[in-house]
Design an enzyme around this catalytic site. Structure first.
Site, PDB file in Angstrom:
ATOM      1  N   ASP A   1      -3.306  -4.280  -5.280  1.00  0.00           N
ATOM      2  CA  ASP A   1      -4.296  -3.874  -3.934  1.00  0.00           C
ATOM      3  C   ASP A   1      -5.448  -3.099  -4.421  1.00  0.00           C
ATOM      4  OD1 ASP A   1      -2.512  -1.850  -4.969  1.00  0.00           O
ATOM      5  OD2 ASP A   1      -1.035  -1.855  -3.457  1.00  0.00           O
TER       6      ASP A   1
ATOM      7  N   ASN B   1       8.441   5.121   1.726  1.00  0.00           N
ATOM      8  CA  ASN B   1       8.871   4.685   2.858  1.00  0.00           C
ATOM      9  C   ASN B   1       9.113   3.078   2.861  1.00  0.00           C
ATOM     10  OD1 ASN B   1       6.422   3.272   2.543  1.00  0.00           O
ATOM     11  ND2 ASN B   1       5.292   3.736   4.317  1.00  0.00           N
TER      12      ASN B   1
ATOM     13  N   HIS C   1       7.493   0.703   1.027  1.00  0.00           N
ATOM     14  CA  HIS C   1       6.707  -0.263   0.768  1.00  0.00           C
ATOM     15  C   HIS C   1       6.277  -0.736  -0.867  1.00  0.00           C
ATOM     16  CE1 HIS C   1       2.915   3.002   0.099  1.00  0.00           C
ATOM     17  NE2 HIS C   1       3.346   2.525  -0.941  1.00  0.00           N
TER      18      HIS C   1
ATOM     19  N   GLU D   1       3.523  -2.142   4.438  1.00  0.00           N
ATOM     20  CA  GLU D   1       4.071  -0.941   5.333  1.00  0.00           C
ATOM     21  C   GLU D   1       5.382  -1.513   6.259  1.00  0.00           C
ATOM     22  OE1 GLU D   1       3.417   1.706   3.831  1.00  0.00           O
ATOM     23  OE2 GLU D   1       1.214   2.239   4.088  1.00  0.00           O
TER      24      GLU D   1
HETATM   25  C1  F6R Z   1       0.061   0.620  -6.106  1.00  0.00           C
HETATM   26  C2  F6R Z   1       0.980   0.066  -4.935  1.00  0.00           C
HETATM   27  C3  F6R Z   1       2.035   0.909  -4.215  1.00  0.00           C
HETATM   28  C4  F6R Z   1       2.695   2.035  -5.061  1.00  0.00           C
HETATM   29  C5  F6R Z   1       3.461   3.047  -4.447  1.00  0.00           C
HETATM   30  C6  F6R Z   1       4.115   4.047  -5.125  1.00  0.00           C
HETATM   31  O1  F6R Z   1      -0.596  -0.251  -6.389  1.00  0.00           O
HETATM   32  O2  F6R Z   1       0.978  -0.950  -4.630  1.00  0.00           O
HETATM   33  O3  F6R Z   1       2.838   0.177  -3.556  1.00  0.00           O
HETATM   34  O4  F6R Z   1       3.185   1.397  -6.162  1.00  0.00           O
HETATM   35  O5  F6R Z   1       2.662   3.514  -3.520  1.00  0.00           O
HETATM   36  O6  F6R Z   1       3.063   4.817  -5.560  1.00  0.00           O
HETATM   37  P1  F6R Z   1       3.425   6.020  -6.819  1.00  0.00           P
HETATM   38  O7  F6R Z   1       3.972   5.340  -8.029  1.00  0.00           O
HETATM   39  O8  F6R Z   1       2.049   6.757  -7.027  1.00  0.00           O
HETATM   40  O9  F6R Z   1       4.591   6.865  -6.299  1.00  0.00           O
END
Ligand code: F6R
Length: 242
Positions: free
Chosen positions: A67, A135, A137, A142
């Site tokens: 992303d 959450n 994701h 989401e």
């Molecule tokens: C990042 C992504 C998100 C993160 C998720 C966890 O490229 O796609 O899904 O993996 O938000 O983020 P952290 O590791 O910072 O808790």
């Protein structure tokens, strides 16, 4: 779905890096799916270490990130392109043109699903690394995202914006939109490795383990994939029965 519980984030990083190094040993031109955020940092540190020790070369590897934020200025230090260069690519022998991040250029935003086509043309992702949102994701898919979704422009939820505010001066600076590979895009990977560390991920891990696949917890889509390894620390595992 195999679940590996280890002591701490460092151990999770070591184990995850091992899987990626093995994949590259087996296939030097492997196609890797990569993530940003805090969770992959120990893994990236281990990959850099292994490269510096001449244990692994990324010369023929291609990467596709999950992303990118929409709405940041080109070169912004909060962009995921910047994050990946700083935390991984600049320290490896990878060719930068072989590293892909979803484009947020105006023309690309009209057809974000072309990213899926690019991945397909490269031969498909061999190993996909995923972090996990509080959450549930994965990528920026989401709750409520359709399981067959492709790469698209998505709105971030208030909880994701709040969680990511730690990387910005304040919450109002966090972009509200991103381009993200869809759940359907992620599920095309041949192998998936999801990592989660810390107490705040324990509820999502509990839903992943206990629930049938459902759109309220996007991560549960992984239960429909034949080759998934979940690597978590004790804290993230704290709500699941041993
Ligand atoms: C990042 C992504 C998100 C993160 C998720 C966890 O490229 O796609 O899904 O993996 O938000 O983020 P952290 O590791 O910072 O808790």
């Amino acid at each position: 779905m195999e679940i590996i519980t280890l002591n701490d984030p460092l151990a999770v990083g070591k184990k995850t890096a091992e899987i990626f190094i093995k994949a590259i040993e087996k296939k030097p031109n492997a196609i890797l799916g990569l993530a940003t955020g805090s969770s992959p940092l120990p893994t990236y540190q281990e990959l850099i270490k292994a490269h510096k020790n001449h244990q692994v070369s990324f010369k023929n590897v291609k990467t596709f990130n999950l992303d990118e934020y929409v709405g940041l200025k080109e070169g912004d230090s909060h962009s995921y392109r910047h994050f990946m260069n700083e935390n991984l690519f600049n320290h490896l022998d990878i060719h930068k043109p072989n590293t892909h991040i979803p484009s947020v250029k105006h023309e690309a935003l009209d057809h974000p699903e072309q990213y899926d086509e690019l991945i397909k043309q490269a031969g498909g992702i061999d190993v996909q690394l995923l972090g996990l949102g509080v959450n549930g994701h994965i990528g920026f898919n989401e709750p409520g995202t359709k399981f067959d979704s492709l790469t698209s422009v998505v709105n971030l939820t208030p909880s994701t914006i709040a969680a990511n505010a730690r990387f910005f001066k304040n919450e109002s600076e966090v972009p509200t939109k991103a381009v993200s590979m869809g759940l359907g895009s992620i599920m095309q990977a041949k192998k998936i490795v999801l990592i989660a560390t810390g107490l705040n991920k324990s509820e999502a891990i509990k839903h992943l383990v206990e629930d049938a696949p459902n759109e309220n917890w996007p991560v549960t889509v992984l239960k429909n994939h034949p080759n998934v390894t979940i690597i978590i620390d004790e804290q993230a595992a704290s709500q699941i029965k041993k």
